[in-house]
Scaffold this motif. Sequence first.
Motif, PDB file in Angstrom:
ATOM      1  N   GLY A   1       0.794  -1.211   0.000  1.00 46.60           N
ATOM      2  CA  GLY A   1       0.000   0.000   0.000  1.00 46.60           C
ATOM      3  C   GLY A   1       0.833   1.269   0.000  1.00 46.60           C
ATOM      4  N   ILE A   2       2.086   1.180  -0.417  1.00 46.29           N
ATOM      5  CA  ILE A   2       2.984   2.331  -0.335  1.00 46.29           C
ATOM      6  C   ILE A   2       2.511   3.485  -1.205  1.00 46.29           C
ATOM      7  CG2 ILE A   2       4.545   1.507  -2.157  1.00 46.29           C
ATOM      8  CD1 ILE A   2       5.516   3.328   1.092  1.00 46.29           C
ATOM      9  N   VAL A   3       1.891   3.168  -2.359  1.00 44.02           N
ATOM     10  CA  VAL A   3       1.412   4.241  -3.241  1.00 44.02           C
ATOM     11  C   VAL A   3       0.296   5.035  -2.562  1.00 44.02           C
ATOM     12  CG1 VAL A   3       0.289   4.746  -5.436  1.00 44.02           C
ATOM     13  CG2 VAL A   3       2.074   2.997  -5.334  1.00 44.02           C
ATOM     14  N   VAL A   4      -0.618   4.321  -1.908  1.00 41.34           N
ATOM     15  CA  VAL A   4      -1.711   4.994  -1.199  1.00 41.34           C
ATOM     16  C   VAL A   4      -1.168   5.810  -0.031  1.00 41.34           C
ATOM     17  CG1 VAL A   4      -3.850   4.658   0.102  1.00 41.34           C
ATOM     18  CG2 VAL A   4      -3.337   3.186  -1.853  1.00 41.34           C
ATOM     19  N   VAL A   5      -0.219   5.237   0.706  1.00 42.09           N
ATOM     20  CA  VAL A   5       0.363   5.938   1.851  1.00 42.09           C
ATOM     21  C   VAL A   5       0.997   7.254   1.419  1.00 42.09           C
ATOM     22  CG1 VAL A   5       2.151   5.845   3.640  1.00 42.09           C
ATOM     23  CG2 VAL A   5       0.745   3.833   3.177  1.00 42.09           C
ATOM     24  N   SER A   7       0.570   8.932  -1.519  1.00 40.73           N
ATOM     25  CA  SER A   7      -0.327   9.867  -2.195  1.00 40.73           C
ATOM     26  C   SER A   7      -1.241  10.593  -1.219  1.00 40.73           C
ATOM     27  CB  SER A   7      -1.170   9.124  -3.249  1.00 40.73           C
ATOM     28  OG  SER A   7      -1.990   8.155  -2.646  1.00 40.73           O
ATOM     29  N   PHE A   8      -1.525   9.971  -0.069  1.00 44.45           N
ATOM     30  CA  PHE A   8      -2.351  10.626   0.943  1.00 44.45           C
ATOM     31  C   PHE A   8      -1.501  11.206   2.078  1.00 44.45           C
ATOM     32  CE2 PHE A   8      -5.575   8.168  -1.184  1.00 44.45           C
ATOM     33  CZ  PHE A   8      -6.723   8.939  -1.061  1.00 44.45           C
ATOM     34  N   THR A   9      -0.176  11.271   1.840  1.00 41.52           N
ATOM     35  CA  THR A   9       0.779  11.807   2.820  1.00 41.52           C
ATOM     36  C   THR A   9       0.483  11.289   4.231  1.00 41.52           C
ATOM     37  OG1 THR A   9      -0.541  13.823   3.149  1.00 41.52           O
ATOM     38  CG2 THR A   9       1.190  13.896   1.465  1.00 41.52           C
ATOM     39  N   ALA A  10       0.326   9.989   4.328  1.00 45.18           N
ATOM     40  CA  ALA A  10      -0.028   9.362   5.612  1.00 45.18           C
ATOM     41  C   ALA A  10       1.175   8.711   6.281  1.00 45.18           C
ATOM     42  CB  ALA A  10      -1.125   8.330   5.390  1.00 45.18           C
ATOM     43  N   GLU A  11       2.386   9.195   5.936  1.00 46.41           N
ATOM     44  CA  GLU A  11       3.588   8.602   6.515  1.00 46.41           C
ATOM     45  C   GLU A  11       3.604   8.712   8.044  1.00 46.41           C
ATOM     46  OE1 GLU A  11       4.818   9.983   2.360  1.00 46.41           O
ATOM     47  OE2 GLU A  11       3.555  10.724   3.997  1.00 46.41           O
ATOM     48  N   ASP A  12       3.221   9.883   8.569  1.00 46.48           N
ATOM     49  CA  ASP A  12       3.222  10.068  10.026  1.00 46.48           C
ATOM     50  C   ASP A  12       2.241   9.121  10.714  1.00 46.48           C
ATOM     51  OD1 ASP A  12       5.128  12.020   9.831  1.00 46.48           O
ATOM     52  OD2 ASP A  12       3.701  13.687   9.842  1.00 46.48           O
ATOM     53  N   LEU A  13       1.055   8.949  10.094  1.00 47.42           N
ATOM     54  CA  LEU A  13       0.059   8.039  10.652  1.00 47.42           C
ATOM     55  C   LEU A  13       0.590   6.617  10.701  1.00 47.42           C
ATOM     56  CD1 LEU A  13      -2.839   7.329  11.580  1.00 47.42           C
ATOM     57  CD2 LEU A  13      -3.460   7.144   9.163  1.00 47.42           C
ATOM     58  N   GLU A  14       1.185   6.163   9.600  1.00 44.95           N
ATOM     59  CA  GLU A  14       1.705   4.800   9.539  1.00 44.95           C
ATOM     60  C   GLU A  14       2.885   4.624  10.482  1.00 44.95           C
ATOM     61  OE1 GLU A  14       0.290   2.306   8.130  1.00 44.95           O
ATOM     62  OE2 GLU A  14      -1.273   3.557   7.270  1.00 44.95           O
ATOM     63  N   ARG A  15       3.702   5.702  10.616  1.00 45.05           N
ATOM     64  CA  ARG A  15       4.837   5.634  11.528  1.00 45.05           C
ATOM     65  C   ARG A  15       4.354   5.439  12.969  1.00 45.05           C
ATOM     66  NH1 ARG A  15       6.798  10.093  10.241  1.00 45.05           N
ATOM     67  NH2 ARG A  15       8.106   9.341   8.550  1.00 45.05           N
ATOM     68  N   LYS A  16       3.281   6.147  13.315  1.00 46.36           N
ATOM     69  CA  LYS A  16       2.713   6.016  14.662  1.00 46.36           C
ATOM     70  C   LYS A  16       2.137   4.619  14.888  1.00 46.36           C
ATOM     71  CE  LYS A  16       1.638  10.932  15.256  1.00 46.36           C
ATOM     72  NZ  LYS A  16       0.553  11.946  15.330  1.00 46.36           N
ATOM     73  N   ARG A  17       1.503   4.053  13.841  1.00 43.80           N
ATOM     74  CA  ARG A  17       0.957   2.698  13.965  1.00 43.80           C
ATOM     75  C   ARG A  17       2.063   1.679  14.199  1.00 43.80           C
ATOM     76  NH1 ARG A  17      -2.792   1.338   9.000  1.00 43.80           N
ATOM     77  NH2 ARG A  17      -2.768  -0.641  10.106  1.00 43.80           N
ATOM     78  N   VAL A  18       3.161   1.833  13.443  1.00 48.05           N
ATOM     79  CA  VAL A  18       4.288   0.915  13.609  1.00 48.05           C
ATOM     80  C   VAL A  18       4.925   1.109  14.991  1.00 48.05           C
ATOM     81  CG1 VAL A  18       6.588   0.330  12.762  1.00 48.05           C
ATOM     82  CG2 VAL A  18       4.746   0.761  11.131  1.00 48.05           C
ATOM     83  N   GLU A  19       5.035   2.374  15.391  1.00 46.91           N
ATOM     84  CA  GLU A  19       5.622   2.673  16.702  1.00 46.91           C
ATOM     85  C   GLU A  19       4.786   2.083  17.827  1.00 46.91           C
ATOM     86  OE1 GLU A  19       6.884   6.577  19.397  1.00 46.91           O
ATOM     87  OE2 GLU A  19       6.240   6.813  17.314  1.00 46.91           O
ATOM     88  N   SER A  20       3.457   2.193  17.700  1.00 43.32           N
ATOM     89  CA  SER A  20       2.565   1.651  18.720  1.00 43.32           C
ATOM     90  C   SER A  20       2.694   0.133  18.813  1.00 43.32           C
ATOM     91  CB  SER A  20       1.119   2.036  18.399  1.00 43.32           C
ATOM     92  OG  SER A  20       0.222   1.448  19.312  1.00 43.32           O
ATOM     93  N   ALA A  21       2.691  -0.534  17.646  1.00 41.78           N
ATOM     94  CA  ALA A  21       2.824  -1.996  17.632  1.00 41.78           C
ATOM     95  C   ALA A  21       4.190  -2.422  18.161  1.00 41.78           C
ATOM     96  CB  ALA A  21       2.610  -2.526  16.219  1.00 41.78           C
TER      97      ALA A  21
END
Length: 359
Positions: A1-5, A7-21
């Motif tokens: 899903g890297i293209v979606v991430v 294109s929606f500039t959701a890097e910070d959101l995904e980083r937080k999800r990975v950090e939480s896990a």
Amino acid sequence: GIVVVKSFTAEDLERKRVESASTAYKEANYQAIRLNSLYVPLIRTCVALGFSGVLLLGSYWVLTDTGVLSVGQLVLFAMLIQRVLWPLTRIGITLDDYERSKASVDRVFGMMEAKSIVKDGREKLNIPNNRLMGISAKNVFFNYSKDQPIINKLSFNILPGETVGIAGTTGSGKTTLIKLLLRFYDPTEGDISLNGQNIRSVGVKNLRENIALVSQDVYLFHGTILENISYGMTLDTSLDDVIKAAKVAELHSFVDSLPDKYETIVGERGIKLSGGQRQRLSIARAILKDAPIMIFDEATSSVDTETEREIQKNIHQITEGRTGIIIAHRLSTIRHANRIFVLKNGEIAEQGTHDELLL
């Protein structure tokens, strides 16, 4: 899903999800290591104290010449105690490994023991010599949840060798009907039959062997174009057969222009191909299967107008001598079908030829 991430500039959101896990995983491991760090030194201390006590008491008995214990007996006893006590220090590690393995085993066996909601039939599909199959449905109901029926008292009869188009808005039950035909699900009520034979009584594998599906959600495997087109075919499938199917699907000219031709790697989920190319490859795969029933579920939704026109011409050739079902949103896409069913809220609202429905 890297293209979606991206294109929606959701890097910070995904980083937080990975950090939480990662934090949760770190804390769980920290707790396990903490317990292990407490347990192992405690056990080793007890072992060392016990071993020291044995040596001191045994030495006292030997040196005082009481006759209770000889030097040889003390040495033997000390060696046996050591062999028994030191393995106890491994109990903590063993218990930790056991708990980890037990969790994995429970998950694996839980999946293996899961029962299918579709019960396999014992009969074999009766296919006539001309391979023409009729499809009928009688008072079919189906719903994913109790509150919302998707298929509602649906009845129809598709003649052997007939090509039927199914049109309707999103959510009208078109794709769900195909899932019922392939027995991914069974109807809540009612029956679906092939040449009068209830598909519930037919073996699932045998049923699906005789239906070729071009899904709107094309899935390709990481491998070559040749491997993806011939996926699921017998070992005697030749390259000529693959090329013939690719030509009908309007794919051969593109593949022939590639440096590695049919040995070209398509990438994970066909990432190296465009949406239209993936869909044409899926059509070629269905053509190569040469099943008596062919289903096209939005088969041309990702191709350009010119390619769609060519594929539509070829679909008439593909379905000749077979029973065909073509699903589309637009009536113009299925204008060559013998009949068209228009679904609305899981029911056939209208049916007829393309010209009749336009009146």
